[in-house]
Design an enzyme around this catalytic site. Structure first.
Site, PDB file in Angstrom:
ATOM      1  N   LEU A 295      47.907  45.031  41.018  1.00 40.54           N
ATOM      2  CA  LEU A 295      47.570  46.181  40.173  1.00 40.54           C
ATOM      3  C   LEU A 295      48.356  46.198  38.867  1.00 40.54           C
ATOM      4  O   LEU A 295      49.534  45.869  38.826  1.00 40.54           O
ATOM      5  CB  LEU A 295      47.835  47.477  40.950  1.00 40.54           C
ATOM      6  CG  LEU A 295      47.060  47.607  42.267  1.00 40.54           C
ATOM      7  CD1 LEU A 295      47.416  48.925  42.951  1.00 40.54           C
ATOM      8  CD2 LEU A 295      45.557  47.508  42.048  1.00 40.54           C
TER       9      LEU A 295
ATOM     10  N   HIS B 188      44.133  49.224  36.306  1.00 41.88           N
ATOM     11  CA  HIS B 188      43.787  49.837  37.600  1.00 41.88           C
ATOM     12  C   HIS B 188      44.311  51.279  37.665  1.00 41.88           C
ATOM     13  O   HIS B 188      43.621  52.188  38.144  1.00 41.88           O
ATOM     14  CB  HIS B 188      44.423  49.055  38.749  1.00 41.88           C
ATOM     15  CG  HIS B 188      43.952  47.637  38.873  1.00 41.88           C
ATOM     16  ND1 HIS B 188      44.787  46.571  38.649  1.00 41.88           N
ATOM     17  CD2 HIS B 188      42.755  47.112  39.211  1.00 41.88           C
ATOM     18  CE1 HIS B 188      44.119  45.436  38.853  1.00 41.88           C
ATOM     19  NE2 HIS B 188      42.884  45.743  39.196  1.00 41.88           N
TER      20      HIS B 188
ATOM     21  N   ASP C  26      34.974  44.881  33.135  1.00 39.03           N
ATOM     22  CA  ASP C  26      33.940  44.081  33.793  1.00 39.03           C
ATOM     23  C   ASP C  26      32.604  44.783  33.525  1.00 39.03           C
ATOM     24  O   ASP C  26      32.045  45.445  34.399  1.00 39.03           O
ATOM     25  CB  ASP C  26      34.246  43.973  35.287  1.00 39.03           C
ATOM     26  CG  ASP C  26      35.608  43.337  35.521  1.00 39.03           C
ATOM     27  OD1 ASP C  26      35.677  42.101  35.542  1.00 39.03           O
ATOM     28  OD2 ASP C  26      36.614  44.073  35.633  1.00 39.03           O
TER      29      ASP C  26
HETATM   30  P1  AMP Z   1      39.827  43.957  40.049  1.00 43.59           P
HETATM   31  O1  AMP Z   1      41.034  44.285  40.863  1.00 43.59           O
HETATM   32  O2  AMP Z   1      40.044  42.928  39.002  1.00 43.59           O
HETATM   33  O3  AMP Z   1      38.601  43.708  40.898  1.00 43.59           O
HETATM   34  O4  AMP Z   1      39.494  45.271  39.220  1.00 43.59           O
HETATM   35  C1  AMP Z   1      39.323  46.506  39.862  1.00 43.59           C
HETATM   36  C2  AMP Z   1      38.792  47.496  38.872  1.00 43.59           C
HETATM   37  O5  AMP Z   1      39.708  47.639  37.791  1.00 43.59           O
HETATM   38  C3  AMP Z   1      37.453  47.087  38.250  1.00 43.59           C
HETATM   39  O6  AMP Z   1      36.614  48.227  38.145  1.00 43.59           O
HETATM   40  C4  AMP Z   1      37.860  46.563  36.901  1.00 43.59           C
HETATM   41  O7  AMP Z   1      36.847  46.669  35.928  1.00 43.59           O
HETATM   42  C5  AMP Z   1      39.018  47.493  36.577  1.00 43.59           C
HETATM   43  N1  AMP Z   1      39.869  46.899  35.556  1.00 43.59           N
HETATM   44  C6  AMP Z   1      40.439  45.667  35.581  1.00 43.59           C
HETATM   45  N2  AMP Z   1      41.132  45.447  34.440  1.00 43.59           N
HETATM   46  C7  AMP Z   1      40.988  46.559  33.684  1.00 43.59           C
HETATM   47  C8  AMP Z   1      41.469  46.955  32.388  1.00 43.59           C
HETATM   48  N3  AMP Z   1      42.213  46.145  31.634  1.00 43.59           N
HETATM   49  N4  AMP Z   1      41.132  48.185  31.932  1.00 43.59           N
HETATM   50  C9  AMP Z   1      40.353  49.007  32.677  1.00 43.59           C
HETATM   51  N5  AMP Z   1      39.884  48.696  33.908  1.00 43.59           N
HETATM   52  C10 AMP Z   1      40.189  47.499  34.396  1.00 43.59           C
END
Ligand code: AMP
Length: 283
Positions: A37, A41, A155
């Site tokens: 995280l 996140h 994403d």
């Molecule tokens: P992940 O753990 O990479 O699957 O991401 C979990 C959630 O966090 C997803 O909805 C991502 O789009 C969001 N997320 C990841 N990086 C960012 C960021 N830099 N800014 C905003 N949301 C993010």
């Protein structure tokens, strides 16, 4: 100090925790994550707290969204640090199943998303990806039954896929998108940024700088295709291998050829060394 979150790792424990959360008709917000995280996140967690009475975060590295050659084995796993962060945020519930709980022996169902999932962006380079994401998110929604679920615009195509799926399958969850959180030099925060060598890390902000410059040129009246062509050159010169730099309709993800067909989003995916980065910006 906020109370420690309730951590559950089995379906029966989750169902009990879910009915506890729902007491006195509390609403529940879910933030699906793969752990490792960062502030991106945590921004989703903070938004969830504003939109719902109780907040659940899932921490699950989903094997079905990785292809065999991808980084499932080496994906960063930082459970202790994640737990400390989620505790500090005052999260109520952490859903942390392992792969055998999520996909028990004999599991044989897969969601096949279309529409935004076959827009010709990420799906061109990761054909297995959105099927894996849609399947796990459908499971997370039916396990946790949240009222709202928060996803990052980082994403962008995934946000559209999940929004469409929740509507198409009447899952009763409102999907909310949240802005991209960036490092001070503009690089979009990502769990995968830890893969970057010091040299690659110094080059990486070129991706967002180019998106920003390209968006500004288009706003200032430059033709879309020539602005994109120059952007691609800048990204390649900085040492990236470009997968795509495209302009798409911000709602439908359909290709657009001019700003007038907007709202326009520029989306990019590029590899530097062995790390693949994605980013996007509104024009
Ligand atoms: P992940 O753990 O990479 O699957 O991401 C979990 C959630 O966090 C997803 O909805 C991502 O789009 C969001 N997320 C990841 N990086 C960012 C960021 N830099 N800014 C905003 N949301 C993010």
């Amino acid at each position: 100090m906020p109370q420690a979150p309730h951590i559950v790792r089995t379906i029966p424990a989750l169902l009990r925790a879910r009915s506890d959360l729902r007491k006195r008709s509390a609403t529940v917000g879910l933030v699906p994550t793969m752990g490792a995280l960062h502030d991106g996140h945590l921004s989703l967690v903070r938004l969830a707290k504003k939109r719902a009475d109780k907040v659940a975060v899932s921490v699950f590295v989903n094997p079905t969204q990785f292809a065999a050659h991808e980084d499932l084995g080496s994906y960063p796993r930082t459970w202790k640090a994640d737990l400390a962060k989620l505790t500090a945020e005052g999260v109520d519930l952490i859903w942390n199943p392992d792969a055998k709980v999520m996909y028990p022996e004999g599991f044989a169902t897969r969601i096949a998303p279309e529409g935004p999932a076959v827009a010709g962006l990420e799906d061109r380079f990761r054909p297995h990806f959105f099927g894996g994401v849609a399947t796990v998110v459908a499971k997370l929604f039916s396990q946790v039954r949240p009222d709202v679920a928060l996803f990052g615009e980082k994403d962008f195509q995934q946000l559209k896929v999940v929004t469409r799926m929740a509507r198409d399958l009447d899952l009763g969850v409102r999907v909310i998108g949240a802005p991209i959180i960036r490092e001070r030099d503009g690089l979009a925060m990502s769990s995968r940024n830890v893969y970057l060598s010091p040299t690659e890390r110094r080059q990486a902000p070129v991706l967002f700088a180019t998106l920003k410059a390209t968006a500004k040129r288009v706003r200032d009246g430059a033709p879309l295709q020539s602005a994109l062509k120059d952007g691609a050159v800048a990204i390649t010169r900085a040492g990236f291998t470009l997968d795509y730099l495209e302009a798409r309709h911000g709602e439908t993800l359909e290709p657009v050829t001019s700003r007038g067909e907007g709202p326009v989003r520029l989306l990019v995916a590029a590899r530097i060394g062995t790390t693949r980065l994605i980013d996007n910006i509104k024009v």
